[in-house]
Design a protein around this motif. Structure first.
Motif, PDB file in Angstrom:
ATOM      1  N   UNK A  69      45.243  10.223  16.886  1.00 25.34           N
ATOM      2  CA  UNK A  69      44.947   9.688  15.561  1.00 25.34           C
ATOM      3  C   UNK A  69      43.487   9.919  15.196  1.00 25.34           C
ATOM      4  N   UNK A  70      43.205   9.911  13.908  1.00 21.42           N
ATOM      5  CA  UNK A  70      41.835   9.889  13.423  1.00 21.42           C
ATOM      6  C   UNK A  70      41.528   8.557  12.781  1.00 21.42           C
ATOM      7  N   UNK A  71      40.302   8.407  12.350  1.00 15.49           N
ATOM      8  CA  UNK A  71      39.912   7.139  11.730  1.00 15.49           C
ATOM      9  C   UNK A  71      40.649   6.880  10.428  1.00 15.49           C
ATOM     10  N   UNK A  72      41.185   7.939   9.793  1.00 13.02           N
ATOM     11  CA  UNK A  72      41.910   7.755   8.545  1.00 13.02           C
ATOM     12  C   UNK A  72      43.400   7.513   8.710  1.00 13.02           C
ATOM     13  N   UNK A  73      43.904   7.588   9.951  1.00  9.98           N
ATOM     14  CA  UNK A  73      45.342   7.432  10.177  1.00  9.98           C
ATOM     15  C   UNK A  73      45.751   5.975  10.282  1.00  9.98           C
ATOM     16  N   UNK A  74      46.952   5.685   9.850  1.00 10.95           N
ATOM     17  CA  UNK A  74      47.593   4.397  10.099  1.00 10.95           C
ATOM     18  C   UNK A  74      48.364   4.551  11.414  1.00 10.95           C
ATOM     19  N   UNK A  75      47.830   3.986  12.487  1.00 13.59           N
ATOM     20  CA  UNK A  75      48.407   4.250  13.805  1.00 13.59           C
ATOM     21  C   UNK A  75      49.818   3.698  13.938  1.00 13.59           C
ATOM     22  N   UNK A  76      50.105   2.587  13.310  1.00 17.33           N
ATOM     23  CA  UNK A  76      51.450   2.022  13.391  1.00 17.33           C
ATOM     24  C   UNK A  76      52.474   2.951  12.735  1.00 17.33           C
ATOM     25  N   UNK A  77      52.170   3.430  11.542  1.00 16.24           N
ATOM     26  CA  UNK A  77      53.079   4.337  10.853  1.00 16.24           C
ATOM     27  C   UNK A  77      53.164   5.667  11.598  1.00 16.24           C
ATOM     28  N   UNK A  78      52.025   6.138  12.068  1.00 16.46           N
ATOM     29  CA  UNK A  78      51.996   7.403  12.802  1.00 16.46           C
ATOM     30  C   UNK A  78      52.880   7.342  14.040  1.00 16.46           C
ATOM     31  N   UNK A  79      52.759   6.264  14.820  1.00 18.57           N
ATOM     32  CA  UNK A  79      53.603   6.106  16.008  1.00 18.57           C
ATOM     33  C   UNK A  79      55.080   6.090  15.639  1.00 18.57           C
ATOM     34  N   UNK A  80      55.402   5.361  14.588  1.00 18.56           N
ATOM     35  CA  UNK A  80      56.805   5.230  14.219  1.00 18.56           C
ATOM     36  C   UNK A  80      57.419   6.534  13.745  1.00 18.56           C
ATOM     37  N   UNK A  81      56.702   7.260  12.894  1.00 14.84           N
ATOM     38  CA  UNK A  81      57.275   8.459  12.297  1.00 14.84           C
ATOM     39  C   UNK A  81      57.204   9.675  13.213  1.00 14.84           C
ATOM     40  N   UNK A  82      56.261   9.687  14.152  1.00 17.58           N
ATOM     41  CA  UNK A  82      56.134  10.825  15.056  1.00 17.58           C
ATOM     42  C   UNK A  82      56.607  10.504  16.465  1.00 17.58           C
ATOM     43  N   UNK A  83      57.368   9.430  16.611  1.00 22.05           N
ATOM     44  CA  UNK A  83      57.940   9.092  17.907  1.00 22.05           C
ATOM     45  C   UNK A  83      58.815  10.245  18.402  1.00 22.05           C
ATOM     46  N   UNK A  84      58.689  10.550  19.671  1.00 20.50           N
ATOM     47  CA  UNK A  84      59.449  11.653  20.250  1.00 20.50           C
ATOM     48  C   UNK A  84      58.743  12.983  20.158  1.00 20.50           C
ATOM     49  N   UNK A  85      57.671  13.054  19.370  1.00 18.18           N
ATOM     50  CA  UNK A  85      56.857  14.274  19.293  1.00 18.18           C
ATOM     51  C   UNK A  85      55.605  14.080  20.132  1.00 18.18           C
ATOM     52  N   UNK A  86      54.857  13.015  19.834  1.00 11.22           N
ATOM     53  CA  UNK A  86      53.686  12.694  20.624  1.00 11.22           C
ATOM     54  C   UNK A  86      54.067  11.875  21.845  1.00 11.22           C
ATOM     55  N   UNK A  87      53.469  12.193  22.967  1.00 18.22           N
ATOM     56  CA  UNK A  87      53.674  11.415  24.192  1.00 18.22           C
ATOM     57  C   UNK A  87      52.350  10.753  24.538  1.00 18.22           C
TER      58      UNK A  87
END
Length: 250
Positions: A69-87
């Motif tokens: 993530x970067x400082x501009x990312x919403x980490x909660x949304x990022x985790x949810x929508x990219x689950x299974x891609x990022x480990x």
């Protein structure tokens, strides 16, 4: 080994940068690196559809993908929508990653601080030291904010703090990384400390101007860009891949 790095898409409903990202992904499908690392600021303002479209593009790849993530990312949304891609190395924040590929180890350190533009490496040095100690192949370390000054004051104010402590750690480890590879700056910058390369990736959103000292804010000539890192024989080569603007014919 070829490791592509994309950073700072800053996707938004009214921004063309998501289309630039999709063009970059199409290029990488033909180029076929061994892995892709995204070093943060994927989406602005928590735009969920942006994360979904990025996820859709990444799922079309048949090589490993690592995400920070970067400082501009919403980490909660990022985790949810990219689950299974990022480990990620852990269930919650920080969103570190550790990927041991055949000939290279990719280590991502999430140095972001909620609500701040700057980052801080200090809380994560124990995890990084332990991870580096376990590495059996040459290492690339990825972060969002760079832990070194780039000479542009407004960006140095929002870099990663405690870079000196990081460098002290790296001097003490048996296998220091070949490079510390970052985003955040929206233009490629190259530096070095000892045998370690320090580098920032260009952005897929419009690049920042080169504001050095008291020189004027000149028009930006740089194209959006990303990097392809070549690792072999304990050597790192980094290639800039420039993206023509959409106005030039896509």
């Amino acid at each position: 080994m070829l490791v592509a790095q994309i950073s700072d898409i800053h996707a938004g409903p009214d921004s063309p940068s998501l289309l630039v990202f999709e063009r970059a992904i199409d290029w990488l499908k033909a180029f076929r690196p061994d892995a892709l690392v995204l070093t943060g600021d994927l989406v602005d303002d928590g735009w969920r559809e942006g994360y979904r479209r990025i996820a859709q593009s990444l799922r079309s790849l048949d090589f490993p993908v690592c995400l920070l993530p970067g400082n501009g990312d919403d980490q909660s949304v990022m985790r949810g929508e990219l689950a299974g891609i990022g480990s990620w190395a852990g269930t919650f924040i920080p969103m570190h990653f550790h990927a041991a590929l055949t000939d290279v180890t990719l280590v991502g350190v999430d140095v972001t601080i909620a609500g701040q533009s700057y980052g801080d490496i200090l809380p994560h040095l124990p995890w990084l030291g332990s991870t580096l100690a376990d590495a059996a192949t040459p290492v690339l370390v990825f972060m969002h904010q760079p832990p070194f000054e780039i000479g542009i004051e407004v960006l140095d104010q929002v870099g990663c703090r405690n870079g000196d402590a990081l460098l002290e750690l790296l001097k003490a480890v048996e296998r220091p990384p070949l490079g510390i590879l970052c985003g955040h700056v929206h233009r490629p910058v190259l530096s070095r400390t000892g045998s370690i390369v320090l580098q920032t990736c260009g952005s897929l959103c419009p690049p920042n101007p080169l504001l050095l000292g008291d020189r004027g804010d000149l028009p930006v000539l740089d194209a959006s860009s990303f990097l392809v890192h070549e690792v072999g024989n304990d050597r790192l080569l980094s290639h800039i891949v420039s993206m023509r603007s959409l106005a030039e014919g896509g």
